[in-house]
Design a protein around this motif. Structure first.
Motif, PDB file in Angstrom:
ATOM      1  N   GLY A  21       0.811  -1.209   0.000  1.00 29.92           N
ATOM      2  CA  GLY A  21       0.000   0.000   0.000  1.00 29.92           C
ATOM      3  C   GLY A  21       0.841   1.254   0.000  1.00 29.92           C
ATOM      4  O   GLY A  21       0.544   2.189  -0.705  1.00 29.92           O
ATOM      5  N   ARG A  22       1.906   1.280   0.801  1.00 29.08           N
ATOM      6  CA  ARG A  22       2.798   2.436   0.844  1.00 29.08           C
ATOM      7  C   ARG A  22       4.224   1.926   0.837  1.00 29.08           C
ATOM      8  O   ARG A  22       4.550   0.982   1.536  1.00 29.08           O
ATOM      9  CB  ARG A  22       2.579   3.263   2.107  1.00 29.08           C
ATOM     10  N   ALA A  23       5.057   2.582   0.073  1.00 27.12           N
ATOM     11  CA  ALA A  23       6.470   2.226   0.065  1.00 27.12           C
ATOM     12  C   ALA A  23       7.271   3.488  -0.224  1.00 27.12           C
ATOM     13  O   ALA A  23       6.987   4.194  -1.181  1.00 27.12           O
ATOM     14  CB  ALA A  23       6.762   1.166  -0.990  1.00 27.12           C
ATOM     15  N   GLN A  24       8.242   3.783   0.634  1.00 29.15           N
ATOM     16  CA  GLN A  24       9.135   4.912   0.379  1.00 29.15           C
ATOM     17  C   GLN A  24      10.114   4.485  -0.698  1.00 29.15           C
ATOM     18  O   GLN A  24      10.745   3.436  -0.603  1.00 29.15           O
ATOM     19  CB  GLN A  24       9.881   5.314   1.653  1.00 29.15           C
ATOM     20  N   ARG A  34       5.193   5.632  -2.982  1.00 30.75           N
ATOM     21  CA  ARG A  34       4.243   4.939  -3.854  1.00 30.75           C
ATOM     22  C   ARG A  34       3.056   4.561  -2.971  1.00 30.75           C
ATOM     23  O   ARG A  34       3.233   3.973  -1.904  1.00 30.75           O
ATOM     24  CB  ARG A  34       4.872   3.691  -4.431  1.00 30.75           C
ATOM     25  N   LEU A  35       1.846   4.886  -3.411  1.00 30.56           N
ATOM     26  CA  LEU A  35       0.633   4.565  -2.675  1.00 30.56           C
ATOM     27  C   LEU A  35      -0.265   3.721  -3.567  1.00 30.56           C
ATOM     28  O   LEU A  35      -0.565   4.120  -4.697  1.00 30.56           O
ATOM     29  CB  LEU A  35      -0.100   5.850  -2.266  1.00 30.56           C
ATOM     30  N   THR A  36      -0.660   2.544  -3.091  1.00 30.91           N
ATOM     31  CA  THR A  36      -1.631   1.724  -3.807  1.00 30.91           C
ATOM     32  C   THR A  36      -2.820   1.505  -2.892  1.00 30.91           C
ATOM     33  O   THR A  36      -2.666   1.255  -1.691  1.00 30.91           O
ATOM     34  CB  THR A  36      -1.052   0.353  -4.238  1.00 30.91           C
ATOM     35  N   LEU A  37      -4.011   1.637  -3.465  1.00 30.75           N
ATOM     36  CA  LEU A  37      -5.249   1.407  -2.730  1.00 30.75           C
ATOM     37  C   LEU A  37      -6.162   0.535  -3.571  1.00 30.75           C
ATOM     38  O   LEU A  37      -6.215   0.690  -4.802  1.00 30.75           O
ATOM     39  CB  LEU A  37      -5.962   2.735  -2.435  1.00 30.75           C
ATOM     40  N   GLN A  85      -2.982  20.898   5.654  1.00 33.25           N
ATOM     41  CA  GLN A  85      -4.428  20.701   5.759  1.00 33.25           C
ATOM     42  C   GLN A  85      -4.740  19.206   5.882  1.00 33.25           C
ATOM     43  O   GLN A  85      -3.880  18.369   5.636  1.00 33.25           O
ATOM     44  CB  GLN A  85      -5.117  21.280   4.526  1.00 33.25           C
ATOM     45  N   ASP A  86      -5.976  18.871   6.258  1.00 29.22           N
ATOM     46  CA  ASP A  86      -6.373  17.468   6.290  1.00 29.22           C
ATOM     47  C   ASP A  86      -6.392  16.914   4.871  1.00 29.22           C
ATOM     48  O   ASP A  86      -6.925  17.538   3.946  1.00 29.22           O
ATOM     49  CB  ASP A  86      -7.754  17.300   6.929  1.00 29.22           C
ATOM     50  N   ILE A  87      -5.812  15.720   4.702  1.00 35.34           N
ATOM     51  CA  ILE A  87      -5.686  15.049   3.412  1.00 35.34           C
ATOM     52  C   ILE A  87      -6.254  13.644   3.571  1.00 35.34           C
ATOM     53  O   ILE A  87      -5.920  12.947   4.528  1.00 35.34           O
ATOM     54  CB  ILE A  87      -4.198  14.942   3.002  1.00 35.34           C
ATOM     55  N   SER A  88      -7.110  13.235   2.622  1.00 37.95           N
ATOM     56  CA  SER A  88      -7.681  11.891   2.692  1.00 37.95           C
ATOM     57  C   SER A  88      -8.015  11.387   1.291  1.00 37.95           C
ATOM     58  O   SER A  88      -9.019  11.788   0.710  1.00 37.95           O
ATOM     59  CB  SER A  88      -8.941  11.885   3.564  1.00 37.95           C
ATOM     60  N   PRO A  89      -7.172  10.509   0.726  1.00 41.53           N
ATOM     61  CA  PRO A  89      -7.519   9.900  -0.556  1.00 41.53           C
ATOM     62  C   PRO A  89      -8.437   8.695  -0.341  1.00 41.53           C
ATOM     63  O   PRO A  89      -8.243   7.912   0.599  1.00 41.53           O
ATOM     64  CB  PRO A  89      -6.168   9.468  -1.128  1.00 41.53           C
ATOM     65  N   ALA A  90      -9.437   8.552  -1.223  1.00 40.12           N
ATOM     66  CA  ALA A  90     -10.357   7.418  -1.190  1.00 40.12           C
ATOM     67  C   ALA A  90     -10.429   6.833  -2.596  1.00 40.12           C
ATOM     68  O   ALA A  90     -10.755   7.534  -3.561  1.00 40.12           O
ATOM     69  CB  ALA A  90     -11.746   7.867  -0.726  1.00 40.12           C
ATOM     70  N   ALA A  91     -10.123   5.545  -2.725  1.00 39.49           N
ATOM     71  CA  ALA A  91     -10.068   4.886  -4.024  1.00 39.49           C
ATOM     72  C   ALA A  91     -11.470   4.586  -4.543  1.00 39.49           C
ATOM     73  O   ALA A  91     -12.254   3.905  -3.891  1.00 39.49           O
ATOM     74  CB  ALA A  91      -9.258   3.602  -3.935  1.00 39.49           C
ATOM     75  N   VAL A  92     -11.770   5.094  -5.735  1.00 34.42           N
ATOM     76  CA  VAL A  92     -13.011   4.771  -6.422  1.00 34.42           C
ATOM     77  C   VAL A  92     -12.832   3.420  -7.117  1.00 34.42           C
ATOM     78  O   VAL A  92     -13.725   2.575  -7.114  1.00 34.42           O
ATOM     79  CB  VAL A  92     -13.389   5.880  -7.427  1.00 34.42           C
ATOM     80  N   THR A  93     -11.653   3.229  -7.710  1.00 35.42           N
ATOM     81  CA  THR A  93     -11.249   1.963  -8.315  1.00 35.42           C
ATOM     82  C   THR A  93      -9.875   1.610  -7.747  1.00 35.42           C
ATOM     83  O   THR A  93      -9.265   2.422  -7.059  1.00 35.42           O
ATOM     84  CB  THR A  93     -11.139   2.074  -9.853  1.00 35.42           C
ATOM     85  N   ASP A  94      -9.373   0.415  -8.027  1.00 38.12           N
ATOM     86  CA  ASP A  94      -7.987   0.122  -7.660  1.00 38.12           C
ATOM     87  C   ASP A  94      -7.122   1.222  -8.240  1.00 38.12           C
ATOM     88  O   ASP A  94      -7.330   1.636  -9.397  1.00 38.12           O
ATOM     89  CB  ASP A  94      -7.539  -1.225  -8.228  1.00 38.12           C
ATOM     90  N   CYS A  95      -6.176   1.729  -7.457  1.00 38.51           N
ATOM     91  CA  CYS A  95      -5.378   2.846  -7.954  1.00 38.51           C
ATOM     92  C   CYS A  95      -3.955   2.789  -7.425  1.00 38.51           C
ATOM     93  O   CYS A  95      -3.655   2.123  -6.440  1.00 38.51           O
ATOM     94  CB  CYS A  95      -6.030   4.178  -7.608  1.00 38.51           C
ATOM     95  N   GLU A  96      -3.101   3.522  -8.121  1.00 36.85           N
ATOM     96  CA  GLU A  96      -1.700   3.649  -7.746  1.00 36.85           C
ATOM     97  C   GLU A  96      -1.282   5.093  -7.975  1.00 36.85           C
ATOM     98  O   GLU A  96      -1.592   5.677  -9.020  1.00 36.85           O
ATOM     99  CB  GLU A  96      -0.843   2.718  -8.582  1.00 36.85           C
ATOM    100  N   ALA A  97      -0.593   5.667  -6.991  1.00 34.57           N
ATOM    101  CA  ALA A  97      -0.161   7.056  -7.093  1.00 34.57           C
ATOM    102  C   ALA A  97       1.301   7.176  -6.669  1.00 34.57           C
ATOM    103  O   ALA A  97       1.803   6.373  -5.883  1.00 34.57           O
ATOM    104  CB  ALA A  97      -1.028   7.958  -6.218  1.00 34.57           C
ATOM    105  N   LEU A  98       1.942   8.191  -7.203  1.00 34.24           N
ATOM    106  CA  LEU A  98       3.292   8.563  -6.818  1.00 34.24           C
ATOM    107  C   LEU A  98       3.192   9.923  -6.145  1.00 34.24           C
ATOM    108  O   LEU A  98       2.637  10.860  -6.715  1.00 34.24           O
ATOM    109  CB  LEU A  98       4.199   8.646  -8.051  1.00 34.24           C
ATOM    110  N   LEU A  99       3.700  10.010  -4.907  1.00 32.84           N
ATOM    111  CA  LEU A  99       3.636  11.253  -4.149  1.00 32.84           C
ATOM    112  C   LEU A  99       5.040  11.745  -3.861  1.00 32.84           C
ATOM    113  O   LEU A  99       5.926  10.957  -3.509  1.00 32.84           O
ATOM    114  CB  LEU A  99       2.922  11.036  -2.812  1.00 32.84           C
TER     115      LEU A  99
END
Length: 105
Positions: A21-24, A34-37, A85-99
């Motif tokens: 789910g999270r990996a530095q 890397r964030l996967t949900l 600020q408050d941050i909250s990602p919510a997956a609509v579909t399987d997803c992967e992001a780079l932050l």
């Protein structure tokens, strides 16, 4: 694959990382994550004080709540915002992001 060459260039392959789910991705600054949900998963509201954040959605769809605003992002979208600020990602579909979380100037 991760490593640095003689010129200080660092490379990492997203496919070589586990699916926790999270990996530095790199040590040090700026923080790169890397964030996967899975569809329906969400990260509870939280903050990254003193950070400017770039959120690049690589795959899928996510609703990204920033304070009182929710952005609907699709693969390829990039958002930049203040981590105070408050941050909250919510997956609509399987997803992967780079932050990228950089220290604020």
């Amino acid at each position: 694959m991760t490593g640095a060459d003689a010129a200080g260039l660092e490379r990492v392959s997203l496919s070589d990382l586990d699916a926790s789910g999270r990996a530095q991705l790199f040590e040090g600054e700026p923080k790169t994550v890397r964030l996967t949900l899975s569809a329906g998963d969400e990260v509870p509201p939280h903050q990254h004080p003193g950070r400017d954040i770039v959120f690049h959605l690589l795959d899928g769809e996510v609703d990204l709540t920033l304070g009182e605003t929710t952005l609907s992002l699709s693969a390829g979208d990039v958002a930049r915002f203040d981590g105070d600020q408050d941050i909250s990602p919510a997956a609509v579909t399987d997803c992967e992001a780079l932050l990228v979380l950089a220290e604020s100037a």
